[in-house]
Design an enzyme around this catalytic site. Structure first.
Site, short mmCIF file in Angstrom:
data_model
loop_
_atom_site.label_atom_id
_atom_site.label_comp_id
_atom_site.label_asym_id
_atom_site.label_seq_id
_atom_site.Cartn_x
_atom_site.Cartn_y
_atom_site.Cartn_z
N ASP A 133 0.84 -1.19 0.00
CA ASP A 133 0.00 0.00 0.00
C ASP A 133 0.88 1.25 0.00
O ASP A 133 1.81 1.34 0.79
CB ASP A 133 -0.90 -0.02 1.23
CG ASP A 133 -1.59 -1.36 1.37
OD1 ASP A 133 -2.74 -1.47 0.95
OD2 ASP A 133 -0.95 -2.30 1.88
N ASP A 167 -18.15 4.27 18.57
CA ASP A 167 -17.54 5.56 18.19
C ASP A 167 -18.56 6.43 17.47
O ASP A 167 -19.76 6.37 17.79
CB ASP A 167 -16.32 5.25 17.29
CG ASP A 167 -15.21 6.27 17.46
OD1 ASP A 167 -15.39 7.41 17.00
OD2 ASP A 167 -14.17 5.93 18.06
N ASP A 185 -26.74 2.17 14.98
CA ASP A 185 -26.61 3.60 15.24
C ASP A 185 -27.46 3.95 16.46
O ASP A 185 -28.69 4.07 16.36
CB ASP A 185 -27.07 4.39 14.01
CG ASP A 185 -26.92 5.89 14.17
OD1 ASP A 185 -26.76 6.36 15.32
OD2 ASP A 185 -26.98 6.59 13.14
N ASP A 190 -31.02 3.87 14.18
CA ASP A 190 -31.23 3.18 12.92
C ASP A 190 -30.12 2.16 12.70
O ASP A 190 -29.17 2.07 13.48
CB ASP A 190 -31.33 4.17 11.74
CG ASP A 190 -30.07 4.97 11.54
OD1 ASP A 190 -30.15 6.21 11.41
OD2 ASP A 190 -28.98 4.37 11.53
N HIS A 199 -14.21 10.51 13.04
CA HIS A 199 -13.35 9.88 14.03
C HIS A 199 -13.42 8.35 13.97
O HIS A 199 -12.40 7.66 13.97
CB HIS A 199 -13.76 10.40 15.41
CG HIS A 199 -12.95 9.90 16.56
ND1 HIS A 199 -13.28 8.78 17.27
CD2 HIS A 199 -11.82 10.39 17.12
CE1 HIS A 199 -12.38 8.60 18.23
NE2 HIS A 199 -11.49 9.55 18.17
N ASN A 213 -3.18 -4.16 -0.73
CA ASN A 213 -4.10 -4.03 -1.86
C ASN A 213 -3.69 -2.88 -2.77
O ASN A 213 -4.51 -2.39 -3.54
CB ASN A 213 -5.54 -3.84 -1.36
CG ASN A 213 -5.73 -2.51 -0.65
OD1 ASN A 213 -4.76 -1.91 -0.18
ND2 ASN A 213 -6.96 -2.05 -0.56
N ASN A 291 -6.79 12.47 26.65
CA ASN A 291 -5.82 13.42 26.08
C ASN A 291 -5.67 14.68 26.91
O ASN A 291 -5.41 15.75 26.37
CB ASN A 291 -6.24 13.82 24.67
CG ASN A 291 -6.29 12.65 23.71
OD1 ASN A 291 -5.75 11.59 23.99
ND2 ASN A 291 -6.94 12.85 22.60
N VAL A 305 -10.35 -3.05 32.21
CA VAL A 305 -10.22 -2.45 30.87
C VAL A 305 -8.74 -2.30 30.55
O VAL A 305 -7.92 -2.01 31.41
CB VAL A 305 -10.90 -1.06 30.83
CG1 VAL A 305 -10.60 -0.34 29.52
CG2 VAL A 305 -12.40 -1.22 31.02
N SER A 360 -7.01 8.13 21.19
CA SER A 360 -8.00 7.50 20.31
C SER A 360 -7.34 6.68 19.22
O SER A 360 -7.86 5.66 18.79
CB SER A 360 -8.87 8.58 19.64
OG SER A 360 -9.93 8.96 20.46
CA LIG Z 1 -4.60 -0.53 1.82
CA LIG Z 2 -27.60 6.38 10.98
#
Ligand SMILES: [Ca+2]
Ligand SMILES: [Ca+2]
Ligand SMILES: [Ca+2]
Length: 510
Positions: A133, A167, A185, A190, A199, A213, A291, A305, A360
């Site tokens: 790539d 996210d 969502d 939805d 993000h 690829n 941050n 975690v 993140s």
């Molecule tokens: Ca790629």
């Molecule tokens: Ca949506």
């Protein structure tokens, strides 16, 4: 003439001696122990252990040096093998293990034979993958820094291993074609968790963008898939209830790796309960330390975690990264090149790529590593995966574990190779042969899955105990590039249901 003959005889004698010496040296070199291979050249009576191979690297052949005069085909056959051919360059023969025989058995029989001087497994080798790539190498530094190519020699990810990207959603992108599993969502209620902020698409690319690829960049586990659960809005902020619900939903859907590149300062029992449910369900939760150059936020600070701090391309501690006793590992976070939506949004870009910095960005490096580990050995438990991540690190900063880098900066190559070689072989089938009992089996039909019938808020929330009157902690995306601090509406969308109180399970050991 006589001189010629003598010379010739002398020369032949020397050649013989040199040849014999070379053979001895060759045997000595070949017999040098590799990994945990037993000293193969020494037929020392005591039965050496059977060879142990890294998963995926098993062989069905042996390299054999016979003693002079041995009837090779007969010796091999008596041991359960088939003498394929002699290879003059190494002065040895190749013996294939016959069907029904085991390599260990044939190896042991040959070693015991008086006609055999030396025998070892014919180890397999492969090319090392270097993705083609264009952005890899030119733009990316994270995968190289954490030794991902060595991990890719073992696996580039199984499509049955799912990373839940909890996210802002994930947008369609060529680099994510075939890499997006069904999600939800929660912000708009939805089944199309696309990204209107950017993000989440960046996070998803770091974890699983298509590698090798000839396009763009390479994610960590490009054979695995991300399932987007949109819990943050177009400003990059959202609610604990959605984050907790997404954790439980993702677990129910079959995801075992939860990527939480978000956080906030307040502790949240609901979030803790959801995290514990995931942990008890066999998943891992990986979260950004935050941050603020301050204490580790939540959910990262919840026991169990995997809290991730951020490093720079020179393995320095990122100035923005939070730190503290909760940090488990550090990972590349500064100036990370990854996918973003093409359209119009805060982190959109016409090129489809942006460099962003933050814990993140560090978090999906660890989530991608978890996916590679589980792809290499599907029989591992979540605690084993966590152990592999935190024990195969590069120690940075103060000696040993410290509050900035945790146990150290992740080392994907070492962790994945250990996972492939050392794990229990039980239920190692991941990509194929695993009965599909998760929602993600229906890869291409995100609509075929039953969406929650309840509209926002009224859904039976996970398990959580009623949150204490702490300030309604809104989770804000922790990418430094995204101005996120949007004060949350107190209780918008729907009803803000009181979560039913379940018993909070004991946190697992850290
Ligand atoms: Ca790629
Ligand atoms: Ca949506
Ligand atoms: Ca250290």
């Amino acid at each position: 003439m006589t001189r010629h003959f003598r010379r010739s005889g002398l020369a032949r004698g020397w050649l013989w001696r040199i040849g014999a010496l070379t053979a001895v040296i060759a045997v000595a070199l070949l017999a040098l122990p590799r990994q945990a291979t037993p000293a193969l050249g020494s037929a020392q009576g005591a039965t050496p252990p059977a060879p142990v191979f890294t998963q995926g690297w098993e062989t069905d052949r042996l390299i054999v040096q016979y003693r002079p005069g041995a009837a090779r085909a007969l010796v091999a056959a008596a041991a359960g093998g088939e003498d394929l051919r002699y290879v003059p360059e190494i002065d040895a023969s190749i013996v294939r293990v016959r069907p029904g025989e085991t390599l260990a058995g044939v190896l042991s029989a040959l070693r015991a034979s008086p006609h055999v001087a030396f025998v070892q497994p014919d180890f397999r080798r492969r090319i090392s993958i270097t993705p083609n790539d264009p952005g890899y190498g030119a733009q990316q530094w994270g995968p190289q820094k954490i030794n991902a190519p060595a991990a890719w020699d073992v696996t580039t990810g199984s499509s049955s291993v799912i990373i839940a990207v909890i996210d802002t959603g994930v947008a369609a992108h060529g680099e994510l074609n075939g890499r997006i599993a069904p999600g939800w969502d929660f912000v708009n209620s939805d089944d199309n968790p696309t990204d209107d902020q950017g993000h989440g698409t960046h996070v998803a690319g770091i974890a699983a963008a298509r590698g090798n690829n000839n396009e763009g960049m390479a994610g960590l586990a490009w054979g695995s898939r991300v399932a987007p659960y949109k819990v943050l809005d177009s400003n990059g902020s959202g609610y604990d209830s959605d984050v907790a619900a997404a954790l439980v939903r993702a677990l129910q859907d079959g995801a075992k790796i939860m990527n939480l590149s978000l956080g906030g300062p307040d502790a949240s029992p609901m979030l803790t309960s959801a995290v514990n449910q995931v942990l008890q369900g066999g998943g891992v939760v990986i979260a950004a330390a935050g941050n603020e150059s301050g204490p580790v936020g939540y959910p990262a600070a919840i026991p169990g975690v995997i809290a991730v701090s951020a490093t720079t391309s020179s393995d320095g501690f990122a100035s923005y990264s939070n730190f503290g006793p909760e940090v488990i590992v550090a990972a590349p976070g500064s100036s990370i090149y990854s996918t973003v939506p093409f359209g119009t949004c805060e982190l959109c870009d016409p090129s489809g790529y942006l460099r962003l910095s933050g814990t993140s960005m560090a978090t999906p490096h660890v989530a991608g590593l978890a996916a590679l580990i589980w792809s290499a050995n599907g029989g591992l438990s979540n605690t084993q995966v966590r152990q592999l991540i935190q024990t195969h690190v590069v120690d940075l900063g103060a000696n040993g574990r410290d509050n900035q880098f945790g146990y150290g900066r992740i080392n994907a190559g070492a962790a994945v190779q250990a996972a492939a070689g050392g794990g229990s072989p039980t239920a190692t089938a991941t990509a194929t042969g695993t009965p599909c009992n998760s929602r993600y089996c229906a890869t291409a039909s995100p609509t075929a899955t039953p969406p929650p019938t309840c509209p926002r808020g009224s859904c039976p929330p996970p398990p959580p105990p009623p949150p204490p009157p702490t300030s309604t902690a809104t989770a804000t995306a922790t990418a430094t590039a995204s101005p996120t601090t949007t004060p949350p509406p107190t209780c918008p969308r729907g009803s803000c249901p009181p979560p039913p109180p379940p018993p909070p399970p004991p946190p697992p050991p850290r």
